[in-house]
Design a protein around this motif. Structure first.
Motif, mmCIF file in Angstrom:
data_model
loop_
_atom_site.group_PDB
_atom_site.id
_atom_site.type_symbol
_atom_site.label_atom_id
_atom_site.label_comp_id
_atom_site.label_asym_id
_atom_site.label_seq_id
_atom_site.Cartn_x
_atom_site.Cartn_y
_atom_site.Cartn_z
ATOM 1 N N GLY A 160 0.804 -1.228 0.000
ATOM 2 C CA GLY A 160 0.000 0.000 0.000
ATOM 3 C C GLY A 160 0.832 1.271 0.000
ATOM 4 O O GLY A 160 0.300 2.357 0.195
ATOM 5 N N SER A 161 2.146 1.170 -0.226
ATOM 6 C CA SER A 161 2.992 2.372 -0.250
ATOM 7 C C SER A 161 2.854 3.133 -1.552
ATOM 8 O O SER A 161 3.088 4.339 -1.600
ATOM 9 N N VAL A 162 2.535 2.413 -2.624
ATOM 10 C CA VAL A 162 2.302 3.071 -3.909
ATOM 11 C C VAL A 162 1.003 2.536 -4.495
ATOM 12 O O VAL A 162 0.532 1.463 -4.125
ATOM 13 N N GLU A 163 0.428 3.328 -5.393
ATOM 14 C CA GLU A 163 -0.771 2.894 -6.115
ATOM 15 C C GLU A 163 -0.427 2.793 -7.585
ATOM 16 O O GLU A 163 0.247 3.663 -8.132
ATOM 17 N N ARG A 164 -0.904 1.750 -8.218
ATOM 18 C CA ARG A 164 -0.653 1.546 -9.636
ATOM 19 C C ARG A 164 -1.857 2.026 -10.437
ATOM 20 O O ARG A 164 -2.993 1.704 -10.112
#
Ligand SMILES: [Zn+2]
Length: 136
Positions: A63-67
């Motif tokens: 959940g640190s980045v969103e694609r």
């Protein structure tokens, strides 16, 4: 055998993820894996696109980045439930905090017995400014 770049030293996955996360957090817009690899190389932290993809996948799982499927790009995530807006004409990106949308989607999933792999919501379209210039 190709000569090994002096700056492409062996790094552990945690180091690679930290470098990638820093790059994604510093970016003003969604960044793709190849852009991240180029930025990392400029910072003397060369890594292959495959390493970048693996790192991005792990960061997305935590959940640190969103694609963004539409752009095949990534943005930093602080865990907020956001609705992302992509402006196809001017290629900008914005987001709004829309917890209610996520609650409704969760309710729908619960009703259908559907288990979502991600809670990422994105819409593609044209911004207000582009609509004013080119009404459809
Ligand atoms: Zn626009």
């Amino acid at each position: 055998m190709a000569p090994k770049s002096a700056s492409r030293q062996r790094r552990c996955p945690n180091e690679i993820e930290a470098i990638i996360e820093d790059i994604v957090c510093a970016a003003d817009e969604p960044v793709g894996a190849y852009d991240i690899a180029k930025i990392a190389a400029k910072q003397k932290c060369s890594m292959s696109p495959a390493q970048v993809y693996r790192g991005l996948n792990r960061l997305a799982e935590t959940g640190s980045v969103e694609r963004f499927a539409s752009w095949n790009a990534f943005v930093a995530s602080n865990g907020e439930r956001r609705v992302h807006l992509f402006y196809e004409t001017c290629k900008n990106h914005d987001w709004a905090e829309k917890h209610s949308v996520h609650l409704q989607l969760q309710s729908l999933c619960d009703r259908l017995g559907f288990r979502a792999n991600s809670n990422h919501v994105e819409l593609n379209g044209r911004c207000a400014s582009c609509n004013t210039r080119q009404p459809s």
